[in-house]
Design a protein around this motif. Structure first.
Motif, PDB file in Angstrom:
ATOM      1  N   ASP A  58       0.858  -1.189   0.000  1.00 48.78           N
ATOM      2  CA  ASP A  58       0.000   0.000   0.000  1.00 48.78           C
ATOM      3  C   ASP A  58       0.897   1.243   0.000  1.00 48.78           C
ATOM      4  O   ASP A  58       1.333   1.705   1.049  1.00 48.78           O
ATOM      5  CB  ASP A  58      -0.907  -0.018   1.236  1.00 48.78           C
ATOM      6  N   THR A  59       1.169   1.758  -1.188  1.00 49.97           N
ATOM      7  CA  THR A  59       2.110   2.867  -1.325  1.00 49.97           C
ATOM      8  C   THR A  59       1.657   4.105  -0.578  1.00 49.97           C
ATOM      9  O   THR A  59       2.448   4.752   0.121  1.00 49.97           O
ATOM     10  CB  THR A  59       2.323   3.204  -2.812  1.00 49.97           C
ATOM     11  N   SER A  60       0.382   4.467  -0.716  1.00 46.57           N
ATOM     12  CA  SER A  60      -0.126   5.676  -0.060  1.00 46.57           C
ATOM     13  C   SER A  60       0.031   5.587   1.454  1.00 46.57           C
ATOM     14  O   SER A  60       0.494   6.529   2.102  1.00 46.57           O
ATOM     15  CB  SER A  60      -1.593   5.909  -0.434  1.00 46.57           C
ATOM     16  N   ALA A  61      -0.354   4.449   2.025  1.00 44.64           N
ATOM     17  CA  ALA A  61      -0.249   4.280   3.474  1.00 44.64           C
ATOM     18  C   ALA A  61       1.208   4.265   3.926  1.00 44.64           C
ATOM     19  O   ALA A  61       1.552   4.785   4.990  1.00 44.64           O
ATOM     20  CB  ALA A  61      -0.949   2.992   3.902  1.00 44.64           C
ATOM     21  N   ALA A  62       2.077   3.671   3.118  1.00 43.28           N
ATOM     22  CA  ALA A  62       3.496   3.615   3.475  1.00 43.28           C
ATOM     23  C   ALA A  62       4.117   5.009   3.485  1.00 43.28           C
ATOM     24  O   ALA A  62       4.854   5.362   4.412  1.00 43.28           O
ATOM     25  CB  ALA A  62       4.239   2.704   2.506  1.00 43.28           C
ATOM     26  N   LEU A  63       3.826   5.797   2.466  1.00 45.76           N
ATOM     27  CA  LEU A  63       4.386   7.148   2.426  1.00 45.76           C
ATOM     28  C   LEU A  63       3.820   8.010   3.548  1.00 45.76           C
ATOM     29  O   LEU A  63       4.525   8.833   4.127  1.00 45.76           O
ATOM     30  CB  LEU A  63       4.100   7.782   1.071  1.00 45.76           C
ATOM     31  N   GLU A  64       2.541   7.817   3.874  1.00 45.40           N
ATOM     32  CA  GLU A  64       1.938   8.567   4.977  1.00 45.40           C
ATOM     33  C   GLU A  64       2.620   8.200   6.293  1.00 45.40           C
ATOM     34  O   GLU A  64       2.930   9.075   7.109  1.00 45.40           O
ATOM     35  CB  GLU A  64       0.438   8.275   5.045  1.00 45.40           C
ATOM     36  N   ALA A  65       2.895   6.905   6.491  1.00 43.05           N
ATOM     37  CA  ALA A  65       3.568   6.476   7.718  1.00 43.05           C
ATOM     38  C   ALA A  65       5.010   6.969   7.755  1.00 43.05           C
ATOM     39  O   ALA A  65       5.513   7.382   8.813  1.00 43.05           O
ATOM     40  CB  ALA A  65       3.531   4.949   7.818  1.00 43.05           C
ATOM     41  N   ASP A  66       5.684   6.948   6.615  1.00 41.74           N
ATOM     42  CA  ASP A  66       7.056   7.458   6.541  1.00 41.74           C
ATOM     43  C   ASP A  66       7.094   8.947   6.871  1.00 41.74           C
ATOM     44  O   ASP A  66       7.988   9.422   7.579  1.00 41.74           O
ATOM     45  CB  ASP A  66       7.613   7.199   5.139  1.00 41.74           C
ATOM     46  N   ASP A  67       6.100   9.686   6.364  1.00 44.67           N
ATOM     47  CA  ASP A  67       6.008  11.113   6.687  1.00 44.67           C
ATOM     48  C   ASP A  67       5.824  11.319   8.185  1.00 44.67           C
ATOM     49  O   ASP A  67       6.440  12.215   8.788  1.00 44.67           O
ATOM     50  CB  ASP A  67       4.844  11.751   5.934  1.00 44.67           C
ATOM     51  N   ARG A  68       4.947  10.512   8.804  1.00 46.14           N
ATOM     52  CA  ARG A  68       4.715  10.647  10.246  1.00 46.14           C
ATOM     53  C   ARG A  68       5.981  10.339  11.034  1.00 46.14           C
ATOM     54  O   ARG A  68       6.276  10.993  12.049  1.00 46.14           O
ATOM     55  CB  ARG A  68       3.582   9.723  10.695  1.00 46.14           C
ATOM     56  N   PHE A  69       6.728   9.354  10.572  1.00 45.32           N
ATOM     57  CA  PHE A  69       7.984   9.002  11.243  1.00 45.32           C
ATOM     58  C   PHE A  69       8.946  10.193  11.243  1.00 45.32           C
ATOM     59  O   PHE A  69       9.463  10.607  12.288  1.00 45.32           O
ATOM     60  CB  PHE A  69       8.623   7.802  10.538  1.00 45.32           C
ATOM     61  N   HIS A  70       9.176  10.756  10.064  1.00 44.88           N
ATOM     62  CA  HIS A  70      10.148  11.847   9.947  1.00 44.88           C
ATOM     63  C   HIS A  70       9.602  13.176  10.491  1.00 44.88           C
ATOM     64  O   HIS A  70      10.398  14.078  10.788  1.00 44.88           O
ATOM     65  CB  HIS A  70      10.568  11.998   8.492  1.00 44.88           C
ATOM     66  N   ALA A  71       8.286  13.264  10.626  1.00 54.60           N
ATOM     67  CA  ALA A  71       7.704  14.488  11.166  1.00 54.60           C
ATOM     68  C   ALA A  71       7.982  14.651  12.659  1.00 54.60           C
ATOM     69  O   ALA A  71       7.945  15.773  13.178  1.00 54.60           O
ATOM     70  CB  ALA A  71       6.192  14.505  10.930  1.00 54.60           C
ATOM     71  N   ASN A 121      15.370  -2.494   4.062  1.00 56.57           N
ATOM     72  CA  ASN A 121      16.416  -1.537   4.440  1.00 56.57           C
ATOM     73  C   ASN A 121      15.840  -0.263   5.050  1.00 56.57           C
ATOM     74  O   ASN A 121      16.415   0.309   5.982  1.00 56.57           O
ATOM     75  CB  ASN A 121      17.311  -1.201   3.236  1.00 56.57           C
ATOM     76  N   THR A 122      14.684   0.216   4.537  1.00 53.62           N
ATOM     77  CA  THR A 122      14.099   1.438   5.102  1.00 53.62           C
ATOM     78  C   THR A 122      13.548   1.183   6.497  1.00 53.62           C
ATOM     79  O   THR A 122      13.725   2.002   7.409  1.00 53.62           O
ATOM     80  CB  THR A 122      12.988   1.976   4.182  1.00 53.62           C
ATOM     81  N   ILE A 123      12.904   0.042   6.693  1.00 52.21           N
ATOM     82  CA  ILE A 123      12.392  -0.312   8.016  1.00 52.21           C
ATOM     83  C   ILE A 123      13.542  -0.402   9.011  1.00 52.21           C
ATOM     84  O   ILE A 123      13.465   0.119  10.136  1.00 52.21           O
ATOM     85  CB  ILE A 123      11.622  -1.649   7.957  1.00 52.21           C
ATOM     86  N   GLU A 124      14.626  -1.037   8.592  1.00 53.49           N
ATOM     87  CA  GLU A 124      15.785  -1.180   9.471  1.00 53.49           C
ATOM     88  C   GLU A 124      16.465   0.167   9.729  1.00 53.49           C
ATOM     89  O   GLU A 124      16.941   0.428  10.842  1.00 53.49           O
ATOM     90  CB  GLU A 124      16.771  -2.170   8.854  1.00 53.49           C
ATOM     91  N   HIS A 125      16.482   1.036   8.699  1.00 49.86           N
ATOM     92  CA  HIS A 125      17.035   2.379   8.917  1.00 49.86           C
ATOM     93  C   HIS A 125      16.229   3.124   9.977  1.00 49.86           C
ATOM     94  O   HIS A 125      16.804   3.764  10.865  1.00 49.86           O
ATOM     95  CB  HIS A 125      17.040   3.188   7.626  1.00 49.86           C
ATOM     96  N   HIS A 126      14.896   3.031   9.884  1.00 52.48           N
ATOM     97  CA  HIS A 126      14.051   3.674  10.882  1.00 52.48           C
ATOM     98  C   HIS A 126      14.381   3.161  12.283  1.00 52.48           C
ATOM     99  O   HIS A 126      14.501   3.940  13.235  1.00 52.48           O
ATOM    100  CB  HIS A 126      12.578   3.401  10.572  1.00 52.48           C
ATOM    101  N   GLU A 127      14.526   1.832  12.396  1.00 53.94           N
ATOM    102  CA  GLU A 127      14.823   1.239  13.703  1.00 53.94           C
ATOM    103  C   GLU A 127      16.170   1.719  14.224  1.00 53.94           C
ATOM    104  O   GLU A 127      16.313   2.033  15.420  1.00 53.94           O
ATOM    105  CB  GLU A 127      14.814  -0.294  13.588  1.00 53.94           C
ATOM    106  N   GLN A 128      17.164   1.795  13.344  1.00 56.44           N
ATOM    107  CA  GLN A 128      18.492   2.271  13.742  1.00 56.44           C
ATOM    108  C   GLN A 128      18.432   3.724  14.198  1.00 56.44           C
ATOM    109  O   GLN A 128      19.075   4.097  15.189  1.00 56.44           O
ATOM    110  CB  GLN A 128      19.469   2.119  12.579  1.00 56.44           C
ATOM    111  N   LEU A 129      17.659   4.534  13.467  1.00 56.26           N
ATOM    112  CA  LEU A 129      17.570   5.948  13.832  1.00 56.26           C
ATOM    113  C   LEU A 129      16.909   6.121  15.196  1.00 56.26           C
ATOM    114  O   LEU A 129      17.363   6.933  16.012  1.00 56.26           O
ATOM    115  CB  LEU A 129      16.792   6.717  12.764  1.00 56.26           C
TER     116      LEU A 129
END
Length: 227
Positions: A127-140, A178-186
């Motif tokens: 689900d691209t839309s949901a993934a980008l929305e969640a990625d935005d929330r993470f970095h926000a 890799n993106t999920i793991e990057h989030h976890e590392q951050l």
């Protein structure tokens, strides 16, 4: 919401701007596609005025370009412009992270963890839309904690230029582990309070994204026309 859905009479220019911006990001309006305010106004059931205002705002953030008396069109995907945008976003995101880390609470870290869980579920569901929305929330989260209105405003203006590439090539650019793991590392580094290390890690992620996007241009999977 579809571009063709009726628009309420409240805050018309803002709503038209958001509708057109999202349509450009999702690829419903293609790079290089010519648009006419009269036709868009008719599709939206509005006068031309709010549409013209919205197009002017889209031009300000680089999603629309106009040559007076000749055309108004969706900005093409241009490698040079994308590289410049990524460079600015990388620097701003690093500044936000470095500023935010000393101020982060456990609640903030929890928000990042929750957003990453949502991101992982969206990736699994393709689900691209949901993934980008969640990625935005993470970095926000760090952007909000940094509490710098100028920084936040510029990032908000630049994000759609990259989002329309991410939307087209999500599985290539963000869809792997890799993106999920990057989030976890951050999150882990942020929790230690090491602001410099967190900023460096964030910058590394942006550099990797830039490399992936460059490869898409190299293999002609993205348009590369100066217009």
């Amino acid at each position: 919401m579809s571009l063709d859905s009726p628009v309420s009479r409240r805050l018309l220019s803002d709503e038209v701007f958001q509708r057109l911006r999202d349509s450009i990001v999702r690829g419903e309006l293609d790079p290089g596609e010519k648009v006419k305010d009269g036709e868009l106004a008719e599709r939206l059931g509005l006068s031309r005025t709010p549409v013209r205002e919205a197009l002017a705002r889209l031009a300000d953030i680089g999603l629309v370009e106009a040559k007076p008396g000749v055309y108004t069109r969706i900005t093409t995907l241009n490698r040079r412009d994308v590289e410049k945008t990524l460079a600015v976003l990388r620097s701003l995101d690093q500044l936000a992270v470095e500023t935010a880390v000393p101020l982060m609470t456990e609640q903030n870290l929890g928000q990042m963890r929750a957003a990453n869980r949502d991101f992982e579920r969206a990736v699994a569901a393709n689900d691209t839309s949901a993934a980008l929305e969640a990625d935005d929330r993470f970095h926000a989260v760090p952007i909000t904690v940094a509490d710098n209105p100028v920084l936040s405003r510029i990032i908000e203006q630049l994000h759609p230029q990259i989002h329309r590439i991410l939307y087209r090539k999500f599985s290539t650019l963000l869809g792997g582990r890799n993106t999920i793991e990057h989030h976890e590392q951050l999150i882990t580094v942020c929790a230690t309070g090491d602001s410099r290390a967190a900023a460096d890690l964030s910058g590394q992620h942006w550099s990797e994204l830039g490399g992936h996007i460059n490869r898409l241009f190299d293999t002609n999977q993205l348009a590369d026309t100066a217009g």
